[in-house]
Design an enzyme around this catalytic site. Structure first.
Site, PDB file in Angstrom:
ATOM      1  N   ASP A  62      47.830  44.924  41.223  1.00  0.00           N
ATOM      2  CA  ASP A  62      46.656  44.299  40.348  1.00  0.00           C
ATOM      3  C   ASP A  62      47.354  44.167  38.796  1.00  0.00           C
ATOM      4  OD1 ASP A  62      43.372  45.780  39.937  1.00  0.00           O
ATOM      5  OD2 ASP A  62      44.397  44.220  38.764  1.00  0.00           O
ATOM      6  N   ASP A  92      44.346  37.810  40.383  1.00  0.00           N
ATOM      7  CA  ASP A  92      45.233  38.908  39.921  1.00  0.00           C
ATOM      8  C   ASP A  92      45.428  39.900  40.835  1.00  0.00           C
ATOM      9  OD1 ASP A  92      42.733  39.736  39.524  1.00  0.00           O
ATOM     10  OD2 ASP A  92      42.800  40.627  37.643  1.00  0.00           O
ATOM     11  N   GLU A  93      45.311  39.833  42.045  1.00  0.00           N
ATOM     12  CA  GLU A  93      45.308  40.919  42.905  1.00  0.00           C
ATOM     13  C   GLU A  93      45.981  40.646  44.355  1.00  0.00           C
ATOM     14  OE1 GLU A  93      41.879  43.406  43.734  1.00  0.00           O
ATOM     15  OE2 GLU A  93      41.056  43.139  42.001  1.00  0.00           O
TER      16      GLU A  93
END
Length: 416
Positions: free
Chosen positions: A9, A111-112
């Site tokens: 993350d 973003d993960e």
DNA sequence: TCTGGGGTCCTAGGACCC
DNA sequence: TCTGGGGTCCTAGGACCC
């Protein structure tokens, strides 16, 4: 045998990427060192906080709140506009680096990601050491920090990555659940949002531990399938595979936008629907799908949301057809209340390599399809704006509305 | 609280059919 | 028809995620 899953993350993703990019381009200020945020433009009525820096946290700046509210809490807050193309490139660079350690990567959002490291242990050794290595390499080579969670399934890895931020590696194996996860407030659990917290609190459930040890049959009674799901999650039970993201698994394509001014007449509403339909149809053609269902949604100036949808006999990817469906749906629903937000979405997708055409329609459809194709090509070769319909001139409405074009990979879902 | 935009899935009620 | 029940499809709305 048990799996080893990472959840990676990016810390304050948009803001970090913005900061790195600015530093690389000669800006002396690192946004991460001052109270700052990425946010929209209040003049265009897009004024919410999308991401915030760590120094903004003590001011209680919240993601999703209005810029007005944020400035009231912190008048010196430095706010910069979003640049999604930059974030996409940053995300891609990170995925490329991670790919060196496993090909089993599921991009969960920009973003993960989840990584199945199980089969890579024999190659790279201790997973926790590798997690630290990945974290350090991202920091050194790409300039931003990540939090990595390590566990035996995706749910626990995701919770783990949230336990310590920023710049951390945290484990949450099943034997650590009662100590590390159960004391947390129940709202911290994946899939327990505001509405569910309220219902759980009513049952006397405050922590994830309370939920884990509650009678699952009672939960089932009041929360239906959601009750069983979150009870399983609270007990660390989850076994979905890390799915390599393929953009062909998309279920729907939609664009929506808040208009800088309220729309109170049908003409402008139609123009806005055309603008949205253009983008939706372009993305649909790019995806190689046809759609059978068209839906429109709108939000009135008092934030009332309404929607209308209809199925159509013949799947399509033509701009004009999608627009006509959208317009009809809108006209059936709208009562004249001023609108602040409009959206168009297509779903029930099917492959476009084989379509049954009605003989009558065949000629007109082919002509339409050719036109769409030519426009797509020109927009790809030059700029998307290079071709626009005359009706938009002087209207105050952009000829194309909505984002997420070319590098489509929106596999962000609420399901692991 | 003057409040974005991209998604996925679930549920409930009505229509329709047997 | 003042009658039953089950299955499936469609639609609207709401919950959740980032």
């Amino acid at each position: 045998m048990s799996k080893v899953i990472f959840h990676i993350d990016v810390n304050s993703a948009y803001l970090s990427w913005e900061a790195v990019h600015r530093l690389q381009h000669g800006d002396p200020l690192d946004l991460r060192t001052v109270p700052s945020a990425v946010g929209g433009d209040p003049i265009k009525r897009h004024g919410i906080i999308l991401a915030k820096s760590i120094p903004a946290k003590p001011f209680k700046i919240q993601t999703g709140e209005s810029l007005m509210a944020a400035f009231q809490k912190c008048p010196t807050l430095k706010v910069v506009p979003p640049r999604y193309d930059l974030y996409l490139r940053s995300s891609n660079a990170m995925i490329e680096l991670i790919s060196e350690y496993s090909s089993q990567i599921q991009r969960y959002s920009i973003d993960e990601c989840f990584v199945d490291f199980t089969d890579m242990i024999k190659l790279f050794g201790d997973p926790i050491e590798v997690a630290y290595l990945i974290k350090e390499r991202i920091k050194k080579e790409l300039g931003f920090t990540v939090s990595i969670g390590v566990s035996s399934n995706k749910l626990l890895a995701k919770v783990a990555s949230d336990l310590k931020k920023p710049d951390a590696v945290t484990t949450l194996f099943p034997e650590e659940i009662s100590q590390k996860m159960w004391p947390l407030p129940v709202g911290e659990l994946f899939m327990v949002g505001r509405a569910t917290v309220k219902k759980l609190n009513f049952l006397g459930i405050e922590t994830i531990g309370d939920l884990a040890n509650y009678d699952v049959d009672i939960l089932k009674g009041s929360l239906k399938s959601q009750g069983i799901l979150v009870w399983n999650y609270a007990n660390g039970i989850e076994n979905s595979p890390v799915k390599k993201s393929n953009h062909l698994a998309i279920k729907s394509i939609g664009n929506s936008s808040t208009i800088p001014f309220d729309i109170d007449n049908q003409k402008e509403a139609h123009l806005m629907l055309l603008s949205l339909s253009e983008m939706v149809a372009m993305r649909l053609r790019d995806s190689q799908y046809l759609a059978r269902l068209v839906s429109i949604t709108y939000k009135t100036n008092n934030f009332n949301s309404l929607g209308h949808q209809k199925k159509f006999e013949i799947p399509t990817d033509h701009t004009t057809e999608i627009y006509h469906y959208a317009r009809t749906l809108f006209d059936e629903l709208w009562d004249g209340t001023p609108l602040r937000h409009l959206g168009v979405r297509v779903s029930e997708l099917c492959e476009n390599d084989f379509v049954q055409l009605h003989l009558f329609d065949a000629y007109a459809r082919r002509k339409n399809g050719k036109l769409d194709q030519v426009i797509d090509e020109l927009r790809g070769r030059f700029e998307p704006k290079s071709i626009m319909r005359g009706c938009f001139v002087g209207s105050g409405i952009k000829p194309l509305t909505g984002g997420v074009g070319e590098d489509d990979f929106p596999l962000m879902s609420s399901i692991l």
